[in-house]
Design an enzyme around this catalytic site. Structure first.
Site, PDB file in Angstrom:
ATOM      1  N   ASN A  48       0.822  11.850   2.482  1.00  0.00           N
ATOM      2  CA  ASN A  48       0.351  10.470   2.367  1.00  0.00           C
ATOM      3  C   ASN A  48      -1.078  10.255   2.863  1.00  0.00           C
ATOM      4  O   ASN A  48      -1.491   9.125   3.095  1.00  0.00           O
ATOM      5  CB  ASN A  48       1.317   9.529   3.094  1.00  0.00           C
TER       6      ASN A  48
ATOM      7  N   VAL B 242      -5.744   7.202   4.282  1.00  0.00           N
ATOM      8  CA  VAL B 242      -4.306   7.027   4.489  1.00  0.00           C
ATOM      9  C   VAL B 242      -3.754   6.102   3.414  1.00  0.00           C
ATOM     10  O   VAL B 242      -4.307   5.043   3.145  1.00  0.00           O
ATOM     11  CB  VAL B 242      -4.033   6.424   5.890  1.00  0.00           C
ATOM     12  N   CYS B 243      -2.638   6.517   2.829  1.00  0.00           N
ATOM     13  CA  CYS B 243      -2.000   5.725   1.782  1.00  0.00           C
ATOM     14  C   CYS B 243      -0.567   5.414   2.204  1.00  0.00           C
ATOM     15  O   CYS B 243       0.330   6.230   2.019  1.00  0.00           O
ATOM     16  CB  CYS B 243      -2.018   6.502   0.468  1.00  0.00           C
ATOM     17  N   ILE B 244      -0.402   4.248   2.830  1.00  0.00           N
ATOM     18  CA  ILE B 244       0.943   3.773   3.174  1.00  0.00           C
ATOM     19  C   ILE B 244       1.031   2.299   2.802  1.00  0.00           C
ATOM     20  O   ILE B 244       0.025   1.594   2.747  1.00  0.00           O
ATOM     21  CB  ILE B 244       1.300   3.993   4.658  1.00  0.00           C
TER      22      ILE B 244
END
Length: 156
Positions: A68, A75-77
């Protein structure tokens, strides 16, 4: 101020420059009982001028191998995705950014992400593939290298 009064275990955060409230540096300690344990990962949080209506962006400065986190460190959340409906229908609006979120809730989500990657929605497809297919092999070796490197460069 709130973080100084009530520190949260696993990270520290503060302004990069005392004259710029929109750019923060965070140090994240790799969570215990995970592959990231012992790591000291530096990241930047950049807040938009219309925060808290829109989410900050988070970018790891320390190299990290994670499904992620894209190869540039972004950051990819869900919690950092723009508020509202997901045009792909993957996330519910309540999983995305809400103005009630704070640096603390963001960091708790990131620490949780380190402990439990989301392989269904990867930002780093190669890391996600290794995490799914060879978690205790190549994936573990790459993470261990990142942890060692993070320890060596933590206080530069």
């Amino acid at each position: 101020t709130e973080l100084n009064k009530n520190p949260v275990e696993g990270f520290s955060a503060g302004l990069i420059d005392d004259n710029d409230l929109y750019r923060w540096e965070v140090l994240i300690i790799g969570p215990p009982d995970t592959l990231y344990e012992g790591g000291v990962f530096k990241a930047h949080l950049t807040f938009p001028k219309d925060y808290p209506l829109r989410p900050p962006k988070m970018k790891f400065i320390t190299e990290i191998w994670h499904p992620n986190v894209d190869k540039n460190g972004d950051v990819c959340i869900s919690i950092l995705h723009e508020p509202g409906e997901d045009k792909y229908g993957y996330e519910k609006p309540e999983e995305r950014w809400l103005p009630i979120h704070t640096v603390e809730t963001i960091m708790i989500s990131v620490i949780s992400m380190l402990a439990d990657p989301n392989g269904d929605s990867p930002a780093n497809v190669d890391a996600a593939k290794e995490w799914r297919e060879d978690r205790n092999g190549e994936f573990k070796r790459k993470v261990a290298r990142c942890v060692r490197k993070s320890q060596e460069t933590a206080f530069e």
